[in-house]
Design a protein around this motif. Structure first.
Motif, PDB file in Angstrom:
ATOM      1  N   ASP A   8      -4.046   3.902  13.627  1.00 24.12           N
ATOM      2  CA  ASP A   8      -4.389   2.433  13.919  1.00 24.12           C
ATOM      3  C   ASP A   8      -5.263   2.231  15.065  1.00 24.12           C
ATOM      4  OD1 ASP A   8      -2.568   2.636  15.891  1.00 24.12           O
ATOM      5  OD2 ASP A   8      -0.960   1.781  14.696  1.00 24.12           O
ATOM      6  N   HIS A  26      -4.843  -3.143  11.664  1.00 29.34           N
ATOM      7  CA  HIS A  26      -3.696  -3.839  10.787  1.00 29.34           C
ATOM      8  C   HIS A  26      -3.743  -5.429  10.843  1.00 29.34           C
ATOM      9  CE1 HIS A  26      -1.150   0.058  10.708  1.00 29.34           C
ATOM     10  NE2 HIS A  26      -2.274   0.098   9.828  1.00 29.34           N
ATOM     11  N   SER A  57      -6.295  -5.584   7.849  1.00 29.17           N
ATOM     12  CA  SER A  57      -6.035  -5.100   6.375  1.00 29.17           C
ATOM     13  C   SER A  57      -4.990  -3.896   6.549  1.00 29.17           C
ATOM     14  CB  SER A  57      -7.074  -4.683   5.850  1.00 29.17           C
ATOM     15  OG  SER A  57      -8.075  -3.656   6.426  1.00 29.17           O
ATOM     16  N   TYR A  58      -4.442  -3.460   5.543  1.00 32.54           N
ATOM     17  CA  TYR A  58      -3.619  -2.321   5.737  1.00 32.54           C
ATOM     18  C   TYR A  58      -4.460  -1.177   5.098  1.00 32.54           C
ATOM     19  CZ  TYR A  58       0.244  -5.605   6.649  1.00 32.54           C
ATOM     20  OH  TYR A  58       1.030  -6.329   7.332  1.00 32.54           O
ATOM     21  N   SER A  59      -5.364  -1.454   4.541  1.00 30.69           N
ATOM     22  CA  SER A  59      -6.104  -0.200   3.941  1.00 30.69           C
ATOM     23  C   SER A  59      -7.570  -0.616   3.591  1.00 30.69           C
ATOM     24  CB  SER A  59      -5.818   0.129   2.649  1.00 30.69           C
ATOM     25  OG  SER A  59      -6.582   1.363   1.920  1.00 30.69           O
ATOM     26  N   CYS A  73      -6.214   4.421   6.082  1.00 23.56           N
ATOM     27  CA  CYS A  73      -5.190   3.794   6.138  1.00 23.56           C
ATOM     28  C   CYS A  73      -3.952   4.532   6.624  1.00 23.56           C
ATOM     29  CB  CYS A  73      -4.717   3.184   4.757  1.00 23.56           C
ATOM     30  SG  CYS A  73      -4.237   4.460   3.669  1.00 23.56           S
ATOM     31  N   ASN A  96      -0.570   4.039   5.238  1.00 25.58           N
ATOM     32  CA  ASN A  96       0.387   3.624   4.229  1.00 25.58           C
ATOM     33  C   ASN A  96       1.565   4.692   4.099  1.00 25.58           C
ATOM     34  OD1 ASN A  96      -1.113   1.158   4.145  1.00 25.58           O
ATOM     35  ND2 ASN A  96      -1.638   1.480   2.038  1.00 25.58           N
ATOM     36  N   GLU A 134       3.585   4.474   7.180  1.00 22.13           N
ATOM     37  CA  GLU A 134       4.721   3.264   7.050  1.00 22.13           C
ATOM     38  C   GLU A 134       5.625   3.355   6.101  1.00 22.13           C
ATOM     39  OE1 GLU A 134       4.464   0.879   8.948  1.00 22.13           O
ATOM     40  OE2 GLU A 134       2.459   1.311  10.011  1.00 22.13           O
TER      41      GLU A 134
END
Length: 319
Positions: free
Chosen positions: A217, A236, A239-241, A246, A248, A251
Motif C-alpha cells: 500500500d 486504498h 481503490s482496493y485494486s 493490490c 487483497n 487482506e
C-alpha cells in the motif's frame, strides 16, 4: 456455477467417526508410519539411528539392540510425555484442523473430555509444529505485503467526560504489536510480529527473492521496497485494486486472523500472537487441502518436530 471446494465431498476425507472406529491399534500404526516414513513404520533409534530393536509390546516401547536405549514412537517429538491415547491424539488434530477460524482450547477440552490445561498446551504444540514448517522459506513471484495491529486495547472510562480518543498512540497501553505478512499469490506466506510495521517489513523483505514483484500500500515505510524489487503500490483511499497492484491476498489473511480473534479466541495478543498468526497463515496456505490431508500434514509436522522447550512442562513452571 461450480461448487466451492469446501462444500464438496473432496474436502471431507476424514471424520471423528472414522477415527474412533479405526481403534487404538490402527491409530498407533498411523503414528508409526508418520514418525518413521523412510523405514515403513519400523522403529529407528533416535539416539544412535540403529534399525534393530526389541519390541516391548506391553508398553508400546522399543529397546535398541545397539545402545540399549528405550524409546517410543513419540520420544523426542513434540508429543513426548503425552498421556492421551493415540486415538484421542488423532481426534484432537482432527478437531483442530476442522476449525476454519481455529478452535478454542475450551471447546477442545469439552469435545475430548480432558482438562482445559491439556487442550491449551496441545493446541499450542500444534501451532508450534505449523510454524516450523515455514521456517527459513523464501517468497518469490508475485508477493503481497501488509501489516495490521493487534492488542493494546484501552478500556474506555465509565464517565463520558473522562473518555479520550483511544486511537491516539499516547492512549495505548504499550502492548500493541503489528503482524506483518508476506504472501505469494497462489503460494506460501510468512508472518512476523514486531512493534512497528516498518521493522516487521524489513524482516519480510529480507525473505523475498530479489526477482519478485512486490505489491504494497501507500504507507511511507514501504518506499524502501523500490530499491530492491519491482514494486507496485495501491492507494486504498481510492481503490482496493486498480488492475496493476493490490494487496487483497494479504487482506484475506488479516480477515481470517481478525475473525479468529473476535469469534473464537477473543484475545490473541501478547507473547503468543505469533503462534496464532502462524496458524492463520497455515490455514490460508492450505485452505484447498482436504481435512484429512490437513490432519496428516499437522500430525506429520508434529512428529518431525523436536521436544517443545516452550510448552513441555508449561503448567508445572507456572505453578
Amino acid at each position: 456455477m461450480a461448487q466451492h471446494f469446501l462444500l464438496s465431498s473432496k474436502a471431507r476425507t476424514l471424520s471423528l467417526k472414522t477415527i474412533y472406529q479405526m481403534g487404538e491399534d490402527k491409530a498407533y500404526a498411523m503414528f508409526r508410519n508418520l514418525r518413521w516414513q523412510q523405514a515403513d513404520g519400523e522403529p529407528i533409534c533416535p539416539r544412535c539411528g540403529c534399525l534393530d530393536a526389541y519390541d516391548i509390546s506391553s508398553r508400546r516401547k522399543f529397546q535398541c539392540k545397539a545402545c540399549g536405549h528405550q524409546y517410543s514412537v513419540t520420544s523426542g517429538t513434540i508429543f513426548a510425555g503425552r498421556k492421551l491415547s493415540f486415538t484421542d491424539l488423532l481426534a484432537a488434530i482432527m478437531l483442530f484442523v476442522n476449525g476454519a477460524k481455529g478452535v478454542s482450547a475450551l471447546q477442545m477440552s469439552r469435545d475430548l473430555d480432558v482438562q482445559y490445561k491439556t487442550a491449551f498446551v496441545l493446541a499450542h504444540k500444534l501451532r508450534e509444529a505449523m510454524a516450523l514448517e515455514d521456517a527459513g522459506q523464501t517468497l518469490a513471484g508475485e508477493v503481497e505485503v501488509d501489516g495490521a495491529y493487534f492488542g493494546g486495547h484501552v478500556r474506555p472510562a465509565n464517565e463520558k467526560e473522562n473518555r479520550r480518543d483511544r486511537r491516539l498512540a499516547i492512549n495505548q497501553s504499550g502492548k500493541r504489536q503489528v503482524v506483518v505478512v508476506g504472501r505469494e499469490r497462489g503460494g506460501e506466506s510468512m508472518v512476523v510480529v514486531a512493534k512497528s510495521e516498518a521493522k516487521g517489513g524489513e524482516v519480510i523483505a529480507a525473505s523475498i527473492h530479489h526477482m519478485s514483484t512486490v505489491h504494497a500500500d501507500e504507507a511511507s515505510h514501504w518506499d524502501d521496497l523500490h530499491a530492491k524489487f519491482d514494486t507496485r503500490r495501491i492507494n486504498h483511499s481510492l481503490s482496493y485494486s486498480d488492475g496493476i497492484a493490490c494487496t487483497n491476498q494479504a487482506e484475506s489473511f488479516f480477515s481470517r486472523l481478525r475473525r479468529m480473534e473476535v469469534g473464537t479466541h477473543h484475545r490473541i495478543a501478547g507473547k503468543y500472537l505469533h503462534s496464532y498468526a502462524a496458524e492463520a497463515s497455515w490455514r490460508e496456505d492450505n485452505r484447498r487441502v482436504s481435512n484429512g490431508g490437513q490432519a496428516m500434514m499437522v500430525a506429520g509436522a508434529a512428529m518431525a518436530s523436536r521436544v517443545s522447550r516452550q510448552w513441555k512442562g508449561y503448567w508445572q513452571r507456572a505453578a
